[in-house]
Design an enzyme around this catalytic site. Structure first.
Site, PDB file in Angstrom:
ATOM      1  N   CYS A   1       0.817  -1.227   0.000  1.00 21.54           N
ATOM      2  CA  CYS A   1       0.000   0.000   0.000  1.00 21.54           C
ATOM      3  C   CYS A   1       0.845   1.269   0.000  1.00 21.54           C
ATOM      4  O   CYS A   1       0.386   2.324  -0.439  1.00 21.54           O
ATOM      5  CB  CYS A   1      -0.926   0.018   1.209  1.00 21.54           C
TER       6      CYS A   1
ATOM      7  N   HIS B   1      -3.830   7.123   0.939  1.00 24.62           N
ATOM      8  CA  HIS B   1      -4.025   5.777   0.386  1.00 24.62           C
ATOM      9  C   HIS B   1      -5.429   5.331   0.770  1.00 24.62           C
ATOM     10  O   HIS B   1      -5.855   5.485   1.923  1.00 24.62           O
ATOM     11  CB  HIS B   1      -2.968   4.831   0.955  1.00 24.62           C
TER      12      HIS B   1
ATOM     13  N   ASN C   1      -9.848  -0.907  -2.216  1.00 19.88           N
ATOM     14  CA  ASN C   1      -8.439  -0.662  -1.935  1.00 19.88           C
ATOM     15  C   ASN C   1      -7.606  -1.277  -3.065  1.00 19.88           C
ATOM     16  O   ASN C   1      -7.583  -2.492  -3.218  1.00 19.88           O
ATOM     17  CB  ASN C   1      -8.091  -1.291  -0.574  1.00 19.88           C
TER      18      ASN C   1
END
Ligand code: UT7
Length: 336
Positions: free
Chosen positions: A115, A263, A293
């Site tokens: 991430c 993020h 995500n």
């Protein structure tokens, strides 16, 4: 020493929209749970056989970014590719981009920071440009999660969250050192490596041979694992710390932020950060509702959409921040 600045952005997501209701047909989940806990309404999944891979999606995003940058592909001096879902175990997708874009034999580097991958990749590109070694660096974040998720009730705590897509940025030399990327800040805490991880196939514990030999239908080692609540608790702390670190380094305050692009891990995390820094809805960009995500792709997709919507203007203070598997986390402070 130079600064670097983002001169072109692009993104690509597959056409196939998978809603929460679609997921509830294949596992025991529901729209209310997913929206309440994560904010996600839908995500994109590559349809098997339609040709999209992590690399091809990255290439599509990169072509848009290069065109918008107003440069030729042959002006690219270096490629940095961030992903946790490469097409091949090796070589990484960086060289595939060099090949597929027909770029001359420039260096290509793969970043394995999940991430935080795009933030790490931007930091690397920034250092090369700062020293004068390279002038234009192509940075890509791309992920194809959907083919590797456990799409049964057993995997629901993870599989409803992740989506596929890609984003790209072209970074270029900026001679005015009050503009562009002002600083980047990177951290890791490997003590928690297994709390968000995919253990197999890997040479450390379980290689493909072991998986085949065991032939165990209950083997979960090749699906991603996440200790959700533990990750959540660490995320809110680290996001806040690394944003403060970046602001302090540049003698700025949170009130100076024009746009925070976090993020897209969970809408609740973004909302927590927004509240902590007392930012308005206009100051924080979220699109997790549409894409879930997308790990290394989430920031470049969000930044591209924010830019396309006119939310990023010359002179704005733009902050990127990420946290994820590793644990790794980081921030980028940009004077646009
Ligand atoms: O991008 C990298 C960083 N990632 C993150 O920052 C993610 C951080 N973590 C999270 O976002 C949240 O922890 C999740 C969204 C992953 C999970 O939310 P949660 O509120 O922590 O739920 P939980 O895992 O504690 O599960 C609560 C309940 C459980 O049932 P019981 O034991 O209370 O009966 C789960 O089995 O919800 C159940 N559950 C589900 N129910 C319906 C778990 N997943 C699902 C699901 N649908 N998809």
């Amino acid at each position: 020493m130079y600064n670097s600045k983002i001169i072109g952005l692009g993104h690509y997501v597959p056409d196939n929209v998978v809603t929460n209701d679609d997921l509830s047909k294949v596992m025991d989940t529901n729209d209310a749970w997913i929206q309440e806990r994560t904010g996600i309404k839908e995500r994109r999944h590559v349809v098997k056989g339609d040709g999209d891979t992590t690399t091809t999606m990255g290439v599509k995003a990169a072509k848009i970014a290069i065109e918008r940058a107003g440069i030729d592909k042959d002006d690219i001096d270096f490629i940095v590719f961030a992903t946790l879902s490469p097409d091949y175990y090796f070589p990484g997708p960086g060289v595939l981009v060099q090949r597929d874009l027909g770029i001359k034999t420039v260096g290509a580097l793969d970043v394995r920071n999940q991430c935080s991958g795009f933030v790490y990749a931007i930091s690397i590109a920034d250092q090369y440009i700062k020293t004068g070694m390279y002038k234009n660096v192509l940075v890509i974040g791309s992920e194809l999660h959907s083919h590797g998720l456990d799409m049964t009730t057993r995997g629901r705590g993870v599989s409803v969250i992740f989506g596929d897509g890609a984003g790209a940025a072209v970074l270029s030399r900026e001679e005015d050192n009050t503009k562009g990327i002002l600083s980047t800040h990177l951290h890791s805490e490997g003590q928690h490596a297994e709390e968000l991880s995919l253990i197999a196939p890997g040479m450390g514990k379980r290689w493909v041979n072991d998986i085949i030999a065991d032939n165990d239908p209950n083997d979960e080692s090749y699906f991603p694992y996440m200790n959700g609540q533990f990750v959540f608790k660490n995320a809110v702390v680290r996001f806040s710390e690394v944003i403060i670190e970046g602001l302090e380094k540049n003698k700025l305050k949170s009130t100076d932020i024009n746009l925070l692009v976090p993020h897209q891990a969970n809408l609740r995390i973004s909302q927590f950060i927004q509240k902590k820094f007392q930012l308005s809805d206009d100051q924080v960009f979220n699109n997790i509702m549409k894409y879930g995500n997308t790990t290394a792709a989430s920031i470049p997709i969000a930044l591209t959409e924010a830019w396309e919507a006119g939310k990023v203007k010359s002179g704005d203070l733009v902050v990127l921040a990420a946290f994820g598997s590793g644990f790794t986390w980081g921030s980028v402070i940009i004077r646009w």
